[in-house]
Design a protein around this motif. Sequence first.
Motif, short mmCIF file in Angstrom:
data_model
loop_
_atom_site.label_atom_id
_atom_site.label_comp_id
_atom_site.label_asym_id
_atom_site.label_seq_id
_atom_site.Cartn_x
_atom_site.Cartn_y
_atom_site.Cartn_z
N GLY A 1 0.64 -1.44 -0.24
CA GLY A 1 -0.07 0.09 -0.05
C GLY A 1 0.77 1.61 0.33
N GLY A 2 -0.21 2.78 -0.35
CA GLY A 2 0.87 3.87 -0.03
C GLY A 2 0.41 4.76 -0.76
N SER A 3 0.88 5.48 -1.92
CA SER A 3 0.50 6.88 -2.55
C SER A 3 1.32 7.36 -2.89
CB SER A 3 -0.18 7.52 -1.56
OG SER A 3 -0.83 8.88 -2.12
N ASP A 4 0.97 7.76 -4.61
CA ASP A 4 2.20 7.96 -5.30
C ASP A 4 1.46 10.41 -5.33
OD1 ASP A 4 3.43 5.90 -6.16
OD2 ASP A 4 2.32 5.54 -7.84
N GLN A 5 0.22 9.93 -5.01
CA GLN A 5 -0.05 11.33 -3.76
C GLN A 5 -1.10 11.79 -3.21
OE1 GLN A 5 -2.50 13.20 -8.03
NE2 GLN A 5 -2.52 10.56 -8.51
N PRO A 6 0.57 11.75 -1.99
CA PRO A 6 -0.12 11.62 -0.95
C PRO A 6 -0.36 12.58 -0.39
CG PRO A 6 2.42 11.40 -1.08
CD PRO A 6 2.03 11.32 -2.07
N GLU A 7 -0.23 14.15 -1.21
CA GLU A 7 -0.04 14.96 -0.36
C GLU A 7 -0.79 15.99 -1.47
OE1 GLU A 7 -1.21 18.14 1.55
OE2 GLU A 7 0.29 17.24 3.48
N LEU A 8 -1.69 16.64 -1.48
CA LEU A 8 -2.87 17.22 -2.36
C LEU A 8 -2.56 18.76 -2.18
CD1 LEU A 8 -5.93 14.46 -2.48
CD2 LEU A 8 -3.78 14.68 -3.93
N ASP A 9 -1.92 19.21 -0.72
CA ASP A 9 -2.30 20.75 -1.04
C ASP A 9 -0.80 21.28 -0.89
OD1 ASP A 9 -2.28 23.07 0.25
OD2 ASP A 9 -2.94 23.10 2.27
N PRO A 10 0.09 22.14 -1.97
CA PRO A 10 0.78 22.36 -2.28
C PRO A 10 0.99 23.20 -1.03
CG PRO A 10 -0.89 23.64 -3.29
CD PRO A 10 -1.34 22.78 -2.76
N HIS A 11 0.74 23.94 0.16
CA HIS A 11 0.84 24.69 0.49
C HIS A 11 1.80 23.80 2.25
CE1 HIS A 11 0.38 27.97 -1.24
NE2 HIS A 11 -1.19 28.06 -1.61
#
Length: 275
Positions: A79-89
């Motif tokens: 498991g995991g993510s290639d887009q873990p953080e969606l907030d650029p700030h």
Amino acid sequence: MTKPTYFAPAGGAPKQTELLTGRAVFTEAYAVIPKGVMMDIVTSYLPFWDGTRLWVLSRPLSGFAETFSQYIMEVAPGGGSDQPELDPHAEGALFIVEGEVTVELGGDVHVLHPGGFAFLPPSSGWRLRNRGSVTARFHWVRKAYEAVPGLDAPEPIFTNEQEIAPTPMPGTEGKWATTRFVDPLDLRHDMHVTIVTFEPGAVIPFAETHVMEHGLYVLEGKAVYRLNQDWVEVEAGDFMWLRAFCPQACYAGGPGKFRYLLYKDVNRHMKLSRY
């Protein structure tokens, strides 16, 4: 050095025969989320994360945390993510308590084991996978980074608490010490995530009252914590949120060390306007 142990929730569900009485407390000055409430029924899920669930310990909310969010992530093998953080700030800090995770950032690969720490600057494009054979659990602290003209954003950090000598508090003979993942004089950073350790019987001998907001997750041991006007028993697996200026002190209960993961906001002017 004795290898540390870290408590992590495993979920489950309470039996119908159990009593409702618990230790959860939510006040205008502090909150205590005990380990016993971190069951399957209160888990959450995130977009673009595979084989993953999480417990949300804090979030920006009127009357609650103002500066940060904190999750306990549970990632199954593969498991995991290639887009873990969606907030650029958003900047982030990871602290591994069970299993291992692989973080890719800027073409580099970092494998983090229990005690592993990562600081992830905003818009850094990191990715995370559990390439191990057992479930991984880790804390993820998120904060909107407060940029300052003339100061560069800090670079990524990857380390393990075993590689850092704790800094003793003055006058305590090492009975109260802090493991600092970031140089406190590096003003590029606007949050610190550290580990605080008390030997059995050690104390915070006065009611700390300060501007920093806190999130505290107990990794090991037990203590009696003074929060505002109340004495509260806490143990490994409990989470505490303390708003700015909430008086705080503690006695470490023993028989082993009392240790917690600590968040606080630092190094920035007080905001006078939201505009």
